[in-house]
Design a protein around this motif. Structure first.
Motif, mmCIF file in Angstrom:
data_model
loop_
_atom_site.group_PDB
_atom_site.id
_atom_site.type_symbol
_atom_site.label_atom_id
_atom_site.label_comp_id
_atom_site.label_asym_id
_atom_site.label_seq_id
_atom_site.Cartn_x
_atom_site.Cartn_y
_atom_site.Cartn_z
ATOM 1 N N GLY A 117 25.978 39.128 47.397
ATOM 2 C CA GLY A 117 24.539 39.080 47.632
ATOM 3 C C GLY A 117 23.696 39.269 46.402
ATOM 4 O O GLY A 117 22.467 39.317 46.491
ATOM 5 N N ILE A 118 24.343 39.379 45.239
ATOM 6 C CA ILE A 118 23.630 39.567 43.980
ATOM 7 C C ILE A 118 23.859 38.361 43.084
ATOM 8 O O ILE A 118 25.008 38.002 42.799
ATOM 9 N N GLU A 119 22.797 37.711 42.650
ATOM 10 C CA GLU A 119 22.911 36.659 41.649
ATOM 11 C C GLU A 119 23.117 37.305 40.274
ATOM 12 O O GLU A 119 22.557 38.357 39.993
ATOM 13 N N VAL A 120 23.872 36.652 39.434
ATOM 14 C CA VAL A 120 24.084 37.138 38.069
ATOM 15 C C VAL A 120 23.582 36.090 37.086
ATOM 16 O O VAL A 120 23.949 34.916 37.170
ATOM 17 N N VAL A 121 22.729 36.549 36.171
ATOM 18 C CA VAL A 121 22.211 35.690 35.114
ATOM 19 C C VAL A 121 22.500 36.371 33.787
ATOM 20 O O VAL A 121 22.193 37.560 33.618
ATOM 21 N N PRO A 122 23.082 35.661 32.820
ATOM 22 C CA PRO A 122 23.361 36.280 31.513
ATOM 23 C C PRO A 122 22.065 36.611 30.772
ATOM 24 O O PRO A 122 21.118 35.824 30.787
ATOM 25 N N GLN A 123 22.051 37.753 30.114
ATOM 26 C CA GLN A 123 20.907 38.101 29.271
ATOM 27 C C GLN A 123 20.847 37.187 28.053
ATOM 28 O O GLN A 123 21.876 36.799 27.504
#
Length: 221
Positions: free
Chosen positions: A82-88
């Motif tokens: 349920g959590i999207e991950v986007v690289p910093q």
């Protein structure tokens, strides 16, 4: 990159805004280095992981349209569904925070991984822009733990000096100088030092962080 993305149209807890969590992957030697030598690098990383998991639990329990982990590092088994991950992006902290607010349109609340005592109620308040244009969550060390914008503008963060005692004051002045109405969330303590860790654990006894902190402290007695 996106991992575990939820479908907002099928989620009964859907809200209108985006919740953003900026974090480092809990890798020994890269996170919570100020907790050493009181804790080993491995223990400090475990505490960071527990704090991040507690934070993501609160995020998942908060009505929001998107829930995003803006991550420095790679997601592992600690990442819940349920959590999207986007690289910093690369660069200094103010530019990375600004880039987080450029990810999506619409209302957004940005928080860190250093306040495992945060609750869904606090986060929901920070996403309610019915009576304000911005929310500001001061941290007791002079920084801030939360920043919410009804209309995100990355320029509001660029050039704000980070990780200094005046960070929060400068950031809040930047908000008011832009003509926005600003409301404050309660001040919270970031987990940076061993003393911080002890106080946060005592204030949030039902968290993973508190349980692990108690276990680690008992082991060295």
């Amino acid at each position: 990159m996106s991992t575990g993305e939820s479908n907002p149209d099928s989620n009964p807890s859907t809200g209108e805004g985006t919740l953003l969590v900026i974090a480092k992957a809990p890798v020994p030697g890269r996170v919570k280095t100020r907790l050493t030598p009181h804790f080993t690098p491995q223990q400090a990383a475990a505490l960071a992981r527990a704090a991040l998991q507690d934070t993501l639990d609160a995020v998942l329990a908060t009505p929001a349209r998107r829930r995003v982990l803006y991550l420095d590092g790679a997601p592992r088994h600690w990442l819940p569904d349920g959590i999207e991950v986007v690289p910093q992006r690369d660069g200094v902290l103010d530019l990375r925070l600004a880039a987080a607010f450029a990810l999506y349109k619409g209302p957004a609340l940005l928080i860190g991984m250093d306040t495992p005592q945060v609750t869904p109620e606090l986060l929901a308040r920070g996403l309610d822009f019915s009576r304000t244009n911005a929310w500001f969550g001061p941290a007791l060390d002079g920084g801030f733990w939360a920043l919410g914008l009804a209309e995100p503008d990355p320029a509001l963060l660029i050039g704000v000096p980070m990780s200094v005692p005046q960070t929060g004051e400068v950031q809040r002045l930047r908000l008011t100088a832009s003509g926005r109405s600003v409301r404050d969330l309660p001040a919270l303590r970031d987990v940076d030092t061993p003393d911080d860790a002890a106080e946060v654990a005592a204030a949030a006894p039902g968290t993973r962080f508190a349980a692990l902190h108690a276990e680690l402290c008992a082991a060295v007695r």
